[in-house]
Design an enzyme around this catalytic site. Structure first.
Site, PDB file in Angstrom:
ATOM      1  N   ALA A  21      75.052  75.713 -71.185  1.00  0.00           N
ATOM      2  CA  ALA A  21      73.585  75.704 -71.123  1.00  0.00           C
ATOM      3  C   ALA A  21      73.050  77.078 -70.735  1.00  0.00           C
ATOM      4  CB  ALA A  21      73.124  74.638 -70.119  1.00  0.00           C
ATOM      5  N   GLY A 103      82.407  76.933 -50.051  1.00  0.00           N
ATOM      6  CA  GLY A 103      83.099  78.212 -49.869  1.00  0.00           C
ATOM      7  C   GLY A 103      82.607  79.233 -50.878  1.00  0.00           C
ATOM      8  N   ASP A 126      83.166  66.819 -54.241  1.00  0.00           N
ATOM      9  CA  ASP A 126      83.022  66.282 -52.884  1.00  0.00           C
ATOM     10  C   ASP A 126      81.586  65.883 -52.540  1.00  0.00           C
ATOM     11  OD1 ASP A 126      85.675  66.792 -52.636  1.00  0.00           O
ATOM     12  OD2 ASP A 126      85.490  68.442 -51.220  1.00  0.00           O
ATOM     13  N   GLU A 221      90.823  61.756 -48.022  1.00  0.00           N
ATOM     14  CA  GLU A 221      92.073  62.444 -47.661  1.00  0.00           C
ATOM     15  C   GLU A 221      91.980  63.189 -46.326  1.00  0.00           C
ATOM     16  OE1 GLU A 221      92.886  65.402 -50.683  1.00  0.00           O
ATOM     17  OE2 GLU A 221      90.965  66.385 -50.335  1.00  0.00           O
ATOM     18  N   GLN A 250      90.981  62.217 -60.204  1.00  0.00           N
ATOM     19  CA  GLN A 250      89.549  62.075 -59.890  1.00  0.00           C
ATOM     20  C   GLN A 250      88.728  63.239 -60.437  1.00  0.00           C
ATOM     21  OE1 GLN A 250      89.232  61.140 -55.405  1.00  0.00           O
ATOM     22  NE2 GLN A 250      91.360  61.695 -55.777  1.00  0.00           N
TER      23      GLN A 250
HETATM   24  N1  ATP Z   1      83.278  82.984 -46.111  1.00  0.00           N
HETATM   25  C1  ATP Z   1      83.598  83.431 -47.324  1.00  0.00           C
HETATM   26  N2  ATP Z   1      83.367  84.711 -47.669  1.00  0.00           N
HETATM   27  C2  ATP Z   1      83.678  85.170 -48.891  1.00  0.00           C
HETATM   28  N3  ATP Z   1      84.213  84.420 -49.853  1.00  0.00           N
HETATM   29  C3  ATP Z   1      84.471  83.142 -49.586  1.00  0.00           C
HETATM   30  C4  ATP Z   1      84.188  82.564 -48.314  1.00  0.00           C
HETATM   31  N4  ATP Z   1      84.554  81.265 -48.324  1.00  0.00           N
HETATM   32  C5  ATP Z   1      85.057  81.057 -49.560  1.00  0.00           C
HETATM   33  N5  ATP Z   1      85.011  82.159 -50.323  1.00  0.00           N
HETATM   34  C6  ATP Z   1      85.457  82.334 -51.711  1.00  0.00           C
HETATM   35  O1  ATP Z   1      85.207  81.145 -52.438  1.00  0.00           O
HETATM   36  C7  ATP Z   1      86.437  80.610 -52.918  1.00  0.00           C
HETATM   37  C8  ATP Z   1      86.353  79.113 -53.003  1.00  0.00           C
HETATM   38  O2  ATP Z   1      86.145  78.570 -51.713  1.00  0.00           O
HETATM   39  P1  ATP Z   1      86.765  77.133 -51.356  1.00  0.00           P
HETATM   40  O3  ATP Z   1      88.222  77.151 -51.627  1.00  0.00           O
HETATM   41  O4  ATP Z   1      86.300  76.818 -49.991  1.00  0.00           O
HETATM   42  O5  ATP Z   1      86.146  76.179 -52.465  1.00  0.00           O
HETATM   43  P2  ATP Z   1      84.689  75.577 -52.630  1.00  0.00           P
HETATM   44  O6  ATP Z   1      83.844  76.540 -53.386  1.00  0.00           O
HETATM   45  O7  ATP Z   1      84.173  75.116 -51.304  1.00  0.00           O
HETATM   46  O8  ATP Z   1      84.964  74.359 -53.599  1.00  0.00           O
HETATM   47  P3  ATP Z   1      85.604  72.916 -53.247  1.00  0.00           P
HETATM   48  O9  ATP Z   1      84.445  72.019 -53.053  1.00  0.00           O
HETATM   49  O10 ATP Z   1      86.417  72.641 -54.427  1.00  0.00           O
HETATM   50  O11 ATP Z   1      86.456  73.093 -51.995  1.00  0.00           O
HETATM   51  C9  ATP Z   1      87.462  81.166 -51.939  1.00  0.00           C
HETATM   52  O12 ATP Z   1      88.753  81.120 -52.448  1.00  0.00           O
HETATM   53  C10 ATP Z   1      86.948  82.580 -51.773  1.00  0.00           C
HETATM   54  O13 ATP Z   1      87.225  83.337 -52.919  1.00  0.00           O
HETATM   55  O1  F6P Z   2      93.099  71.272 -56.231  1.00  0.00           O
HETATM   56  P1  F6P Z   2      93.215  71.771 -54.829  1.00  0.00           P
HETATM   57  O2  F6P Z   2      93.093  73.252 -54.740  1.00  0.00           O
HETATM   58  O3  F6P Z   2      94.407  71.220 -54.140  1.00  0.00           O
HETATM   59  O4  F6P Z   2      91.944  71.255 -54.047  1.00  0.00           O
HETATM   60  C1  F6P Z   2      91.822  70.002 -53.503  1.00  0.00           C
HETATM   61  C2  F6P Z   2      90.492  69.937 -52.818  1.00  0.00           C
HETATM   62  O5  F6P Z   2      89.474  70.209 -53.747  1.00  0.00           O
HETATM   63  C3  F6P Z   2      88.513  69.194 -53.726  1.00  0.00           C
HETATM   64  O6  F6P Z   2      88.842  68.332 -54.778  1.00  0.00           O
HETATM   65  C4  F6P Z   2      87.147  69.687 -53.990  1.00  0.00           C
HETATM   66  O7  F6P Z   2      87.105  70.239 -55.272  1.00  0.00           O
HETATM   67  C5  F6P Z   2      88.699  68.534 -52.388  1.00  0.00           C
HETATM   68  O8  F6P Z   2      88.223  67.222 -52.345  1.00  0.00           O
HETATM   69  C6  F6P Z   2      90.187  68.616 -52.221  1.00  0.00           C
HETATM   70  O9  F6P Z   2      90.555  68.572 -50.872  1.00  0.00           O
END
Ligand code: ATP
Ligand code: F6P
Length: 318
Positions: A21, A103, A126, A221, A250
């Site tokens: 999109a 993150g 999530d 989990e 999932q």
């Molecule tokens: N505090 C931070 N500062 C800079 N980069 C970050 C920070 N936290 C996370 N990141 C970046 O974002 C990436 C993804 O973060 P994370 O593994 O927490 O997944 P997420 O975006 O929360 O998704 P999910 O919901 O799947 O966990 C990290 O690997 C890193 O590259």
């Molecule tokens: O595939 P990975 O990196 O093991 O991540 C698993 C995590 O990612 C999530 O699915 C979020 O995307 C969480 O619920 C779970 O803990």
């Protein structure tokens, strides 16, 4: 104008629909879109290609992400981020779209602080990003879990068994709560609330005494392992208890219609924000409307848990 787009963290169904999109809307306005691969790693290592209208064909209905994704811890290091920022400058990016969970959006805040306009699209199965009522991928994941529970129910009834279904959600029970309500669970166990196993066991005993032939416990989990919950229930009720860990089933599969629609709406608003010169924003669903909220909401707030849904699931499973 030239925009960058990347997907980061766990993939979420609907990411591809949002990429499609954004690319098509941007090109329709005469802009260019650089697809950055493997999330922030691609920014730091210069992995990118120009996306065209046809390069995003046939991805609307696919889970995962055509740009691939990563959990790239090095991005927490300011020197890596500086390299990424410098690369974005060399590529003459006027702004960046980041699709990801908490993150990834925290990483996006750092880029915006450095001076590159950034728009975040909350994307995580999530459903736990603060400041928005919806994250891309959540609906598909809830549907995936519910479909699995419907299948498990047949065999559970045949054997009069209790099933503990472990779902994703490391720090948040939002996915477990929605799946528990949609799938008819007796109880939902979440990281945010300490479980009362005795109360759950009493409820299971009562429902069995009334003639119920199967029961579900949904556990996130991050709260407990399914095997440990099953052991607890076995010893408290004496019933046969089985476990299913749904894992990455999932997160895969075609995005639901709802996720595709949300992807389109988030992408449309993201482009509008960037073209209007907004220096940083997160797309959010609020009161059924897509709106732009401050990007740093991810670092200032915590996502809430829908405890009302949790209580309702328990009241309905009789
Ligand atoms: N505090 C931070 N500062 C800079 N980069 C970050 C920070 N936290 C996370 N990141 C970046 O974002 C990436 C993804 O973060 P994370 O593994 O927490 O997944 P997420 O975006 O929360 O998704 P999910 O919901 O799947 O966990 C990290 O690997 C890193 O590259
Ligand atoms: O595939 P990975 O990196 O093991 O991540 C698993 C995590 O990612 C999530 O699915 C979020 O995307 C969480 O619920 C779970 O803990």
């Amino acid at each position: 104008m030239r925009w960058g787009i990347l997907t980061s963290g766990g993939d979420a169904p609907g990411m591809n629909a949002a990429i499609r999109a954004f690319v098509r809307l941007a090109i329709g306005e005469g802009d260019e879109v650089l697809g950055i691969e493997r999330g922030f790693e691609g920014m730091a290592e210069g992995l990118a290609r120009l996306l065209t209208v046809s390069s995003v064909a046939d991805i609307l209905m696919r889970g995962g992400t055509m740009l691939r994704t990563s959990r790239y811890r090095a991005f927490e290091d300011p020197s890596t981020r500086e390299r990424a920022f410098e690369w974005a400058r060399q590529q003459q990016l006027a702004g960046l779209v980041v699709l990801g969970g908490n993150g990834s959006l925290a990483g996006a805040v750092h880029i915006a602080e450095r001076g590159l306009p950034v728009v975040g699209i909350p994307s995580s199965i999530d459903g736990d990003v603060p400041g928005t009522d919806y994250t891309l991928g959540f609906d598909t994941a809830v549907n995936n879990i519910t479909a699995s529970m419907d299948k498990i129910r047949d065999t559970a009834s045949a054997h009069e068994r209790i099933f503990v279904v472990e779902v994703m959600g490391n720090r948040s029970g939002q996915l477990a709560v929605a799946a528990g309500l949609a799938g008819g669970a007796e109880a939902v166990i979440v990281p945010e609330i300490a479980p009362d196993y005795h109360a759950i066991a009493r409820r299971l005993d009562e429902t069995y005494a009334r003639g119920k032939r199967h029961s579900f416990l949904v556990v996130a989990e991050g709260a407990a392992r399914a095997a440990d919950v099953a052991e607890e229930m076995r010893s408290l009720t004496g019933h046969e208890v089985k476990t299913v860990v749904l894992g990455h089933t999932q997160r895969g599969g075609p995005p639901s219609a709802h996720d595709r629609i949300m992807a389109a709406l988030f992408a449309e608003e993201a482009l509008r924000c960037l073209r209007d010169g907004n220096p940083s924003a997160m797309m959010a669903l609020s009161k059924s409307q897509v709106v732009a909220v401050p990007l740093d909401v991810v670092s200032r707030q915590q996502a809430g848990l829908n405890v009302g849904w949790m209580a309702l699931a328990e009241r309905l499973a009789r």
